[in-house]
Write a protein that holds these residues in place. Structure first.
Motif, short mmCIF file in Angstrom:
data_model
loop_
_atom_site.label_atom_id
_atom_site.label_comp_id
_atom_site.label_asym_id
_atom_site.label_seq_id
_atom_site.Cartn_x
_atom_site.Cartn_y
_atom_site.Cartn_z
N ASP A 1 0.81 -1.21 0.00
CA ASP A 1 0.00 0.00 0.00
C ASP A 1 0.84 1.27 0.00
N ILE A 2 2.13 1.18 0.32
CA ILE A 2 2.99 2.36 0.22
C ILE A 2 3.04 2.81 -1.24
N ASN A 3 3.25 1.86 -2.13
CA ASN A 3 3.26 2.21 -3.55
C ASN A 3 1.90 2.72 -4.00
N LEU A 4 0.82 2.13 -3.47
CA LEU A 4 -0.52 2.61 -3.82
C LEU A 4 -0.71 4.05 -3.38
N LYS A 5 -0.26 4.37 -2.18
CA LYS A 5 -0.41 5.74 -1.67
C LYS A 5 0.41 6.73 -2.49
N ILE A 6 1.63 6.34 -2.83
CA ILE A 6 2.48 7.23 -3.62
C ILE A 6 1.86 7.43 -5.01
N ALA A 7 1.43 6.33 -5.63
CA ALA A 7 0.83 6.43 -6.97
C ALA A 7 -0.43 7.28 -6.95
N ARG A 8 -1.23 7.13 -5.90
CA ARG A 8 -2.46 7.92 -5.80
C ARG A 8 -2.15 9.40 -5.66
N ASN A 9 -1.16 9.73 -4.84
CA ASN A 9 -0.82 11.15 -4.63
C ASN A 9 -0.11 11.76 -5.83
N LEU A 10 0.53 10.92 -6.63
CA LEU A 10 1.13 11.43 -7.86
C LEU A 10 0.12 11.47 -9.00
N GLY A 11 -1.04 10.85 -8.78
CA GLY A 11 -2.09 10.88 -9.80
C GLY A 11 -1.73 10.13 -11.05
N THR A 12 -0.98 9.06 -10.90
CA THR A 12 -0.49 8.33 -12.06
C THR A 12 -1.22 7.00 -12.21
N ILE A 13 -1.07 6.38 -13.36
CA ILE A 13 -1.70 5.09 -13.64
C ILE A 13 -0.77 3.97 -13.16
N LEU A 14 -1.33 3.01 -12.46
CA LEU A 14 -0.54 1.98 -11.79
C LEU A 14 -0.43 0.70 -12.62
N VAL A 15 0.74 0.09 -12.57
CA VAL A 15 0.98 -1.23 -13.19
C VAL A 15 1.61 -2.13 -12.13
N PRO A 16 0.81 -2.95 -11.43
CA PRO A 16 1.38 -3.85 -10.42
C PRO A 16 2.02 -5.08 -11.07
N VAL A 17 3.05 -5.60 -10.41
CA VAL A 17 3.77 -6.77 -10.92
C VAL A 17 3.80 -7.82 -9.81
N LEU A 18 3.30 -9.03 -10.12
CA LEU A 18 3.27 -10.13 -9.16
C LEU A 18 4.38 -11.13 -9.46
N ASN A 19 4.85 -11.79 -8.42
CA ASN A 19 5.86 -12.84 -8.57
C ASN A 19 5.15 -14.19 -8.45
N ALA A 20 5.08 -14.93 -9.57
CA ALA A 20 4.35 -16.20 -9.59
C ALA A 20 5.25 -17.41 -9.35
N LYS A 21 6.52 -17.19 -9.14
CA LYS A 21 7.47 -18.31 -9.05
C LYS A 21 7.10 -19.25 -7.90
N GLY A 22 6.95 -20.55 -8.25
CA GLY A 22 6.68 -21.57 -7.24
C GLY A 22 5.26 -21.56 -6.71
N LYS A 23 4.34 -20.82 -7.32
CA LYS A 23 2.97 -20.72 -6.82
C LYS A 23 2.01 -21.52 -7.69
N SER A 24 0.94 -21.98 -7.07
CA SER A 24 -0.08 -22.73 -7.80
C SER A 24 -0.98 -21.76 -8.56
N SER A 25 -1.76 -22.30 -9.48
CA SER A 25 -2.70 -21.48 -10.24
C SER A 25 -3.70 -20.79 -9.32
#
Length: 698
Positions: A123-147
């Protein structure tokens, strides 16, 4: 702050946000001449941030390193601990704003989450992105995870972004295991609607460190090999603690062999294996223990040439070296063209560039947070500093606001009152207001001229010259006359005086604008992700239909002056033609009058609040309206409704309410609430200065 920016943020450690940033930067460089790169938070230390350094070098960005970074982790954590996050966000807004002035597009990469303590979250990145008024692109790490786990994470991230009020362009799921990639794609396709979700497979090469990274971590010396070999990938490491025959059967391609410098047989066998056709090609050798072979052996090794196996030396023993190697992390450096090519290919293969471009354009609706709105107020106010007079100089809040306004160089301040008393009070409070101009109406040369002018204005109303002189001793009358005569550009009062005390002199001296018959007010309601305009919530008790139409027009013009596109909702207890009664009829008539007076404005009414602000409700009640669900200006039918609504929204949502801002006067005069805070005064003075700038233009 601007739609011309994208904020890429890893939702968890080692998600590979740099790979996504490389792909986007490649796209952006194909469409924009000047692109900037920015990281709000970078790791501590004297070394340059590796991602910033990579972007500057690989893409040859014309931007100084210092302009690409905001704060270090330590600076952020201190601000968090001291409850000063708002100051940090404001500084970030300023830095990104400066980049937008010089560049066509700003690509932002969020903080590296893995370096923060567990109390911090995505949520730190969410708060910064919201206050900068920019469009967000989140990136998830799927390594070793199930579907199932990956799909759950996608849903959680989407909900978190929505609840924070951010706009996201697409979700990237990086490092997907090949064996479940098709399964995830099929399951996402079955439920995917407007969401854009892109899956990138795990590429072992991108998560494999280079020899150069090993050298830097171990502080090793390269005694044999060439610079290009520093970019070779290191897939594993082996300690050579056995005889040559067994050793050769235990090594694999890409291994880094750790061997004491006096084990000559192992060293030579490694070189022979490197050149032999059917034996592993190791990535290099580390000679441990600070031991190097004799000159004779070194000359023999050198005869193999520069393309032979790279040889490093370290002072630590073999065991210590092997432990240290576990800490080596794989990065993408500007020198490693192979990794860069792989990263770009991975990105290009995963995304639909046409689709993502369309999504970006549709997502590029500007978001305005309270902090962004305040920042813009101050920037606009200081762009052409105005003189604002404050007649209530004995109030502590006024003096504190004066110091802030002076220190931040937002406006020039004029205080009315006894100089010695004001200076003494400010010193007692520990304030520095020496740059403020102080005028005492009782001793001013202006008072007689002001009295004569006021007498001339009002003598037909029965005002005598003595009464005019008595009026000018009152600080509000004196301050209003200063604005009228151009000695000051605007006035703010009301911290200790009533609204009537502020408005009456303005009506008598400054008067209303042409074609405006009524002075009204608005509040700027700064919600989490947008700013709305509410009027009239402070002045007019029960306006007529004609007055309500004037309030709507004035409110729309005020919104426009402050960068808010006016879409006016004339509020009532019913929507469209469904309701009847004198109150709804008044709003209906006011709507028709306002529409006929200003056909250039989007005005809808009568309309209920929920239909004005909620797109889902609007689709049911007024599906063809250009205002319903998207209103930015809300005009209330009477003071009772407006005042209660703005206070209810303010207290229940934590919205910042700036106002009341008076409108309809020829020159800017604004009223304060007697319960105002120092920040309220600062904001109102900035708004008054901007209004004065608008009057200058006219």
């Amino acid at each position: 702050m601007y739609p011309e920016s994208i904020y890429i943020a890893s939702a968890e450690p080692r998600a590979g946000s740099l790979i996504i940033a490389i792909g986007f930067m490649e796209m952006l460089k194909g469409h924009y001449n000047r692109v900037a790169f920015f990281r709000p938070i970078i790791p501590d230390g004297e070394e340059r941030d590796s991602d910033i350094d990579f972007m500057l070098r690989h893409f040859d960005l014309d931007i100084p390193y210092e302009a690409c970074c905001g704060f270090t982790v330590s600076e952020y954590t201190k601000a968090y601990a001291d409850d000063n996050e708002e100051d940090l966000y404001e500084a970030l807004i300023h830095r990104v704003s400066q980049l937008h002035k010089a560049y066509d597009f700003v690509l932002i990469e969020g903080y590296p989450r893995n370096i923060f303590a567990s109390i911090f979250d995505f949520d730190i990145n969410l708060k910064i992105a919201r206050n900068l008024g920019t469009i967000l692109v989140p990136v998830l790490n799927a390594k070793g995870k199930s579907s199932d786990k990956i799909l759950n994470q996608i849903q959680i991230i989407s909900e978190a972004i929505h609840s924070e009020g951010c706009t996201h362009l697409a979700i990237f799921v990086n490092r997907c295991d090949q064996e479940i990639l098709d399964n995830i794609k099929n399951r996402i396709s079955a439920v995917q609607k407007d969401e854009q979700i892109y899956l990138l497979p795990e590429l072992k090469e991108l998560d494999t460190p280079t020899l150069d990274e090993v050298i830097k971590l171990l502080q090793a010396e390269m005694i044999m090999g060439n610079p290009e070999q520093r970019q070779h990938l290191v897939y594993g490491n082996k300690i050579a603690a056995m005889g040559v025959e067994n050793y050769l059967s235990h090594i694999n391609n890409g291994d880094l062999v750790i061997v004491p410098g006096d084990r000559i047989a192992i060293i030579i066998a490694s070189l022979l294996s490197y050149y032999a056709k059917n034996h592993p090609n190791i990535a290099g050798m580390i000679l441990s223990g600070g031991i190097t072979p004799s000159n004779a052996i070194m000359k023999l090794l050198e005869d193999f040439g520069e393309t032979a196996v790279p040889v490093l030396t370290v002072k630590s023993d073999s065991y210590q070296t092997a432990i240290a190697l576990e800490k080596v992390t794989a990065n993408i450096a500007a020198e490693n063209t192979r990794k860069i090519t792989l990263a770009k290919g991975l990105f290009d293969a995963a995304i639909d560039k046409i689709k993502i471009g369309e999504r970006f354009r549709s997502s590029s609706k500007e978001m305005v947070t309270p902090m962004m709105f305040q920042y813009r107020l101050f920037e606009r106010a200081r762009s052409k500093r105005q003189k604002i007079v404050l007649p209530e100089s004995t109030d502590e809040r006024i003096l504190r606001a004066t110091e802030i306004l002076i220190q931040r160089d937002i406006v020039h301040i004029i205080l009315l009152g006894d100089r010695k008393r004001i200076e003494h009070q400010s010193i007692q409070m520990g304030l520095d207001i020496t740059k403020a101009e102080i005028i005492d109406p009782h001793d001013s040369d202006l008072i007689e001229n002001f009295s004569q002018t006021f007498y001339t204005m009002r003598k037909e109303k029965g005002l005598t010259l003595d009464a005019a002189r008595d009026a000018m001793i009152h600080p509000n009358y004196f301050a209003t006359m200063m604005v009228y005569e151009g000695v000051a550009d605007g006035m703010v009062s009301g911290a200790t005086h009533t609204t009537t005390d502020t408005v009456r002199p303005a009506l008598q001296i400054i008067k209303t604008q042409p074609d405006i018959s009524i002075v009204s007010s608005v509040f700027f309601m700064c919600l989490d992700t947008r700013v709305l305009v509410y009027g009239d919530c402070a002045i007019n008790l029960d306006p007529t239909a004609q007055e309500l139409a004037q309030i709507a027009i004035s409110s729309a013009d005020t919104a426009s002056k402050f960068g808010i596109e006016p879409r006016v909702a004339m509020l009532s207890y019913s929507t469209g033609s469904s309701g009847k009664g004198p109150e709804v009829d008044k709003v209906r008539e006011a709507t028709h009058l306002a529409q006929s007076l200003r056909p250039d404005l989007l005005i809808e009414g009568p309309i209920q609040y929920d239909a004005a602000i909620d797109e889902k409700v609007a689709k049911k009640k007024l599906p063809d309206s250009k205002v319903a669900g998207r209103a930015t200006v809300f005009v209330f039918p009477d003071l009772n409704t407006g005042n209660n609504t703005y206070k209810a929204v303010q207290r229940s949502t934590g919205a910042l309410a700036i106002g009341p801002v008076l409108q309809g006067l020829r020159l800017p005069v604004n009223d304060l609430s007697r319960g105002c805070l120092v920040d309220d005064i600062v904001n109102t003075v900035a708004i008054t200065a901007i209004q004065a700038q608008q009057e200058d233009k006219q």
